[in-house]
Design a protein around this motif. Structure first.
Motif, PDB file in Angstrom:
ATOM      1  N   VAL A 141      -0.166  -7.786   6.015  1.00  0.00           N
ATOM      2  CA  VAL A 141       0.672  -6.667   6.915  1.00  0.00           C
ATOM      3  C   VAL A 141       2.168  -6.565   6.300  1.00  0.00           C
ATOM      4  O   VAL A 141       2.733  -7.384   5.746  1.00  0.00           O
ATOM      5  N   ILE A 162       0.486   0.553  10.651  1.00  0.00           N
ATOM      6  CA  ILE A 162      -0.716  -0.091  10.401  1.00  0.00           C
ATOM      7  C   ILE A 162      -1.880   0.438  11.355  1.00  0.00           C
ATOM      8  O   ILE A 162      -1.405   0.759  12.556  1.00  0.00           O
ATOM      9  N   ASP A 177       0.203   2.452   6.135  1.00  0.00           N
ATOM     10  CA  ASP A 177       0.202   1.824   4.962  1.00  0.00           C
ATOM     11  C   ASP A 177      -1.474   0.954   4.692  1.00  0.00           C
ATOM     12  O   ASP A 177      -2.082   1.053   3.928  1.00  0.00           O
ATOM     13  N   VAL A 178      -1.989   0.375   5.950  1.00  0.00           N
ATOM     14  CA  VAL A 178      -3.153  -0.657   5.859  1.00  0.00           C
ATOM     15  C   VAL A 178      -3.832  -0.317   7.203  1.00  0.00           C
ATOM     16  O   VAL A 178      -3.339  -0.209   8.355  1.00  0.00           O
ATOM     17  N   ALA A 206      -5.642   5.950   6.030  1.00  0.00           N
ATOM     18  CA  ALA A 206      -4.857   4.745   5.441  1.00  0.00           C
ATOM     19  C   ALA A 206      -4.831   4.682   3.686  1.00  0.00           C
ATOM     20  O   ALA A 206      -5.935   5.031   3.055  1.00  0.00           O
TER      21      ALA A 206
END
Length: 253
Positions: free
Chosen positions: A90, A96, A167-168, A200
């Motif tokens: 994270v 996210i 980002d993720v 992502a």
């Protein structure tokens, strides 16, 4: 052999052979038929086997998808360890995606209180968990709510994802294999998971050992789409080796 070890062996045999018979298991495992019947009942309650006359069939062979409550009640320790290890992926800040699922829900509970994050979810359950956190900007994707998983699906989920870039993405799955990639029983959920991967920079899959080597109806990604697989220490070394040979980094909690 402890009951849990015996039940895992029963599940392994069922998946290898396609079905198991009470009498055959009793002989092979040197226990009574009554013990085997209790084991099969426990495995059915866990959502991994379906009882049939004289034995049982693994759920992936019949397209049966256990409900959220049944899945949340099994492999609790493994899911907790996976979520804790995934926490290191994270970012300190940014955005996210948390896919709907029992392991991703545990990751949601562990998100640090000191990080400023935008969290995109397709689970009203996870949104409720995170919605009161003052440091989080929670975006709940709309759409039809599937009763089995309480995940939102269809166009109202897919359209916002097409315009997002995080980002993720932390994803769940029902199956992962070298042959079929990432699979799930429902095509509508597969479409949302596929859109999450596209939205992502990095895709991290959270999957306990029972998911590795299994295939389901709808594919939502290839192994090449993954940056990381987080699983548990009970994962079959040969199956994990196959996944790693396909180019996926694997860590075990």
């Amino acid at each position: 052999m402890y009951a849990e070890e015996r039940q895992q062996e029963i599940l392994r045999i069922a998946r290898a052979k396609g079905r198991v018979e009470v009498a055959g298991l009793a002989d092979e495992l040197n226990v009574t038929s009554e013990t085997i019947r209790r084991d099969l009942t426990m495995l059915e309650r866990a959502g991994v086997l379906r009882r049939v006359h004289g034995g049982a069939i693994p759920v992936e062979r019949i397209g049966f998808e256990p409900a959220l409550a049944a899945r949340d009640a099994v492999l609790i320790e493994e899911k907790e360890r996976i979520a804790k290890l995934a926490l290191s992926e994270v970012p300190e800040e940014g955005a996210i995606i948390l896919d709907a699922g029992t392991t991703t829900a545990r990751l949601a509970q562990l998100l640090p209180a000191d990080r400023e994050l935008t969290v995109v979810v397709n689970s009203p359950v996870i949104a409720t968990t995170l919605g009161t956190r003052p440091n989080l900007n929670v975006l709940l994707l709309g759409g039809r709510v599937r009763g089995k998983t309480l995940a939102t699906v269809d166009d109202w989920s897919l359209r916002p994802l097409a315009d997002l870039y995080v980002d993720v993405a932390f994803l769940g799955t029902n199956g992962i294999s070298v042959e079929r990639g990432l699979t799930t029983p429902d095509p509508a959920e597969a479409a949302v998971k596929r859109a999450m991967i596209r939205a992502a920079r990095r895709a991290v899959l959270l999957a306990d050992h029972t998911k590795i080597g299994n295939d389901y109806l709808a594919r939502f990604g290839e192994l090449a789409d993954l940056d990381l697989l987080v699983t548990d220490t009970r994962a079959d070394p040969d199956l994990v080796g196959d996944v790693e040979a396909a180019g996926v980094r694997v860590v075990r909690a």
